[in-house]
Design an enzyme around this catalytic site. Structure first.
Site, PDB file in Angstrom:
ATOM      1  N   ARG A   1      -1.302   9.213   1.646  1.00 44.98           N
ATOM      2  CA  ARG A   1      -2.703   9.478   1.280  1.00 44.98           C
ATOM      3  C   ARG A   1      -3.068  10.946   1.303  1.00 44.98           C
ATOM      4  NH1 ARG A   1      -5.724   4.981   4.764  1.00 44.98           N
ATOM      5  NH2 ARG A   1      -4.853   3.446   3.388  1.00 44.98           N
TER       6      ARG A   1
ATOM      7  N   ARG B   1      -1.633   8.978   8.952  1.00 44.05           N
ATOM      8  CA  ARG B   1      -1.432   7.563   9.262  1.00 44.05           C
ATOM      9  C   ARG B   1      -0.958   6.774   8.045  1.00 44.05           C
ATOM     10  NH1 ARG B   1      -4.997   3.000   8.707  1.00 44.05           N
ATOM     11  NH2 ARG B   1      -6.169   4.477   7.461  1.00 44.05           N
TER      12      ARG B   1
ATOM     13  N   HIS C   1      -9.349   9.488   2.743  1.00 44.38           N
ATOM     14  CA  HIS C   1      -8.909   8.416   1.847  1.00 44.38           C
ATOM     15  C   HIS C   1      -9.114   8.902   0.418  1.00 44.38           C
ATOM     16  CE1 HIS C   1      -8.430   4.567  -0.109  1.00 44.38           C
ATOM     17  NE2 HIS C   1      -8.053   4.043   1.041  1.00 44.38           N
TER      18      HIS C   1
ATOM     19  N   HIS D   1     -11.721   9.448   6.417  1.00 43.67           N
ATOM     20  CA  HIS D   1     -11.454   8.018   6.577  1.00 43.67           C
ATOM     21  C   HIS D   1     -10.972   7.661   7.987  1.00 43.67           C
ATOM     22  CE1 HIS D   1     -10.406   4.019   5.287  1.00 43.67           C
ATOM     23  NE2 HIS D   1      -9.110   4.186   5.506  1.00 43.67           N
TER      24      HIS D   1
ATOM     25  N   GLU E   1       0.860  -1.194   0.000  1.00 42.32           N
ATOM     26  CA  GLU E   1       0.000   0.000   0.000  1.00 42.32           C
ATOM     27  C   GLU E   1       0.885   1.229   0.000  1.00 42.32           C
ATOM     28  OE1 GLU E   1      -2.967  -0.219   3.077  1.00 42.32           O
ATOM     29  OE2 GLU E   1      -4.039  -1.820   2.056  1.00 42.32           O
TER      30      GLU E   1
HETATM   31  C1  SIN Z   1      -7.462   0.701   2.288  1.00 45.58           C
HETATM   32  O1  SIN Z   1      -7.687  -0.482   2.067  1.00 45.58           O
HETATM   33  O2  SIN Z   1      -7.133   1.489   1.419  1.00 45.58           O
HETATM   34  C2  SIN Z   1      -7.596   1.219   3.667  1.00 45.58           C
HETATM   35  C3  SIN Z   1      -6.535   0.676   4.499  1.00 45.58           C
HETATM   36  C4  SIN Z   1      -6.303   1.577   5.666  1.00 45.58           C
HETATM   37  O3  SIN Z   1      -6.948   2.609   5.764  1.00 45.58           O
HETATM   38  O4  SIN Z   1      -5.434   1.251   6.462  1.00 45.58           O
END
Ligand code: SIN
Length: 518
Positions: free
Chosen positions: A291, A386, A244, A351, A116
């Protein structure tokens, strides 16, 4: 309800359940309450991406470095180092070994680790895009096996009980103030009764619902933050609300997240002309930049072009979308989008609440007897922004650490006297649903427009003034009406919103998720 529990836990996400399991294993009687009608109505169960766990290419210093740099240098180094050192192994020992949570494995039987944004290596354990559901199911199955864990749905804490303010013994006002439980509303009957406990734990999750657009379920109304604030605790870093970058842009699926893991597998953001724009905003990390930066880039792109959304092109991913992302591809299909052949319309949404009740990693707060864990707490791990998939890890770690220490905390208060508190007295008047709906909608609109992804000093001042006025009205309305879940949530959301707006308006420095454009 279980009378005289040792531990009263408010909330049933990963933090609440892991605290309950660990405390019960230490011999304590635990009562877990959720205001929802089912224990699975949590942010945890909705989590798609997964949880940071052990990974062959990873190390504690590397993980700590990624968490601190995503947090824009504002994270609490000690907490980040402890979590990075000791957290990932709990994914193996508690979730996999003890709770039998299933995570995806590759063809050779090793964990299939996902990538990610802003992670240096693949370290995210997942169960396709239903990772949170798998974690929730494993924790629930374990909790239900433990006779010392008592669980009640449809029960909502209205306010914390504190000895100096609520004890009927007037001598208590001169003694050390401590949390002694909560007034609890039975959502169905509307009755409120006190539940007394030596240890009270706030595990009520975040506050996404204070914004008009959010990836959070309806339960995320900032209840724990508002209750703690009313009890005089410090709420810190409240201006750092993470947006998000990608939720589905569709009227019928307003809160549906399109996981960052989709970009982790090669999907890219494009504007409505099909231009991939992230290399203009973050040439190095592009679509996998932190993000806050991706959300702002999308926001700017939309603002500049007057577009209502951007597109996520997942047609050239390295994986089969239907196998790797069954829930996302299914929801997209129901929204009329075949993600294997056409781009997905997306917009950013609130988010994750990086701030919260100031707490240590074992949940301790400045009020004896009160603990805050998971998203409700601010341990300093997330700093100003975060890192993805660290929140479930923090929820697990703070829950387990609280549970491990809980019998020691319980011992310390074993000698103290028993408290009695007055019965709750309810006004006879039913609250008017139109007021509640209108006030909540005003809060959400104000927060979205004035305290959202891109803030200005003038917008923040306006938000604060409007929220102060609204809170004053709501408080009067609240005192004159019988409590209901919707009323209590609306009151909590309005207060949490004003805490966020105040923190944002007193912080003149853009950092992480708090971004001032003027
Ligand atoms: C996501 O799956 O993009 C969210 C994961 C997260 O917010 O830690």
């Amino acid at each position: 309800m279980k009378a005289d529990p040792d531990v009263l836990i408010l909330g049933s996400g990963i933090a609440g359940l892991s605290a309950a399991i660990t405390a019960a294993e230490q011999g304590l009687e635990v009562l877990v309450l959720t205001k929802a009608s089912s224990f699975g109505d949590t942010n945890t169960a909705l989590a798609q991406g997964g949880i940071v766990g052990p990974a062959p290419e990873d190390s504690a210093p590397l993980l700590a470095q990624d968490i601190l740099s995503a947090g824009a240098g504002l994270g609490y180094q000690r907490a980040v180092e402890e979590l990075s050192q000791k957290g990932p192994e709990l994914v193996q020992s508690v979730l996999i070994d003890q709770c039998r949570v299933r995570f995806a494995l590759d063809e050779s039987g090793h964990p299939d680790l996902a990538q990610e944004g802003a992670h240096s290596v693949r370290r995210i354990h997942h169960w396709m895009d239903r990772s949170g559901q798998a974690i929730h199911d494993g924790l629930m199955a374990r909790a239900l096996k433990l006779p010392r864990v008592h669980m009640e749905a449809g029960k909502m804490a209205v306010d914390l009980l504190t000895s100096c303010h609520h004890s009927t013994d007037e001598q208590d006002r001169y003694r050390e103030n401590r949390a002694i439980g909560a007034y609890v509303l039975d959502v169905e009957s509307g009755e409120v009764e006190p539940v007394l406990a030596p240890l009270t734990v706030l595990a009520t999750g975040g506050a996404g619902q204070v914004f008009r657009h959010s990836s959070n379920p309806a339960v995320a109304t900032g209840d724990g933050i508002a209750m703690a604030y009313r009890a005089g605790l410090s709420i810190i870093n409240a201006e750092y609300v993470q947006f998000h970058p990608t939720t589905l842009y569709h009227r019928d699926f307003p809160n549906f997240l399109i996981s960052e893991a989709v970009r982790g597998e090669g999907a890219i953001l494009v504007n409505r002309d099909g231009e991939a724009f992230m290399d203009r905003y973050h040439p190095k990390l592009k679509d996998l930049a932190p993000r806050d930066e991706v959300s702002r880039a999308i926001y700017q792109e939309m603002e500049k072009r007057g577009d209502s959304h951007v597109l996520l092109d997942a047609t050239r991913m390295h994986v089969d979308p239907f196998k790797r992302f069954p829930a996302i591809s299914d929801t997209c299909r129901r929204a009329g989008v075949d993600m294997s052949s056409e781009p997905i319309p997306v917009v950013p949404a609130a988010h994750y609440f990086c701030g919260g009740v100031k707490a240590s990693l074992d949940g301790s707060t400045s009020l004896p007897g009160l603990y805050a864990i998971g998203e409700t707490a601010c341990t300093g791990v997330h700093g100003a922004n975060r890192l993805a998939s660290v929140s479930l890890l923090e929820g697990l770690y703070t829950g387990v650490r609280f549970g491990q220490e809980a019998s020691g905390y319980r011992e310390k208060v074993r000698q103290s006297h028993r408290y009695a508190v007055p019965d709750w007295v309810s006004p006879e008047i039913e609250s008017d649903p139109a007021h509640i709906h209108n006030d909540l909608s005003s809060v959400q609109g104000l927060m979205w427009n004035y305290v959202g992804i891109s803030r200005t000093r003038r917008r923040l001042q306006r938000a604060l003034a409007d929220l102060n006025y609204l809170n004053h009205r709501i408080d009067r309305f609240y005192r004159e009406a019988r409590p209901s879940r919707a009323l209590v949530e609306m009151r909590n959301a309005a207060l949490t919103a004003s805490v966020i707006a105040r923190s944002a308006s007193t912080n003149g420095r853009s950092k992480g998720c708090h971004y001032l454009s003027s």
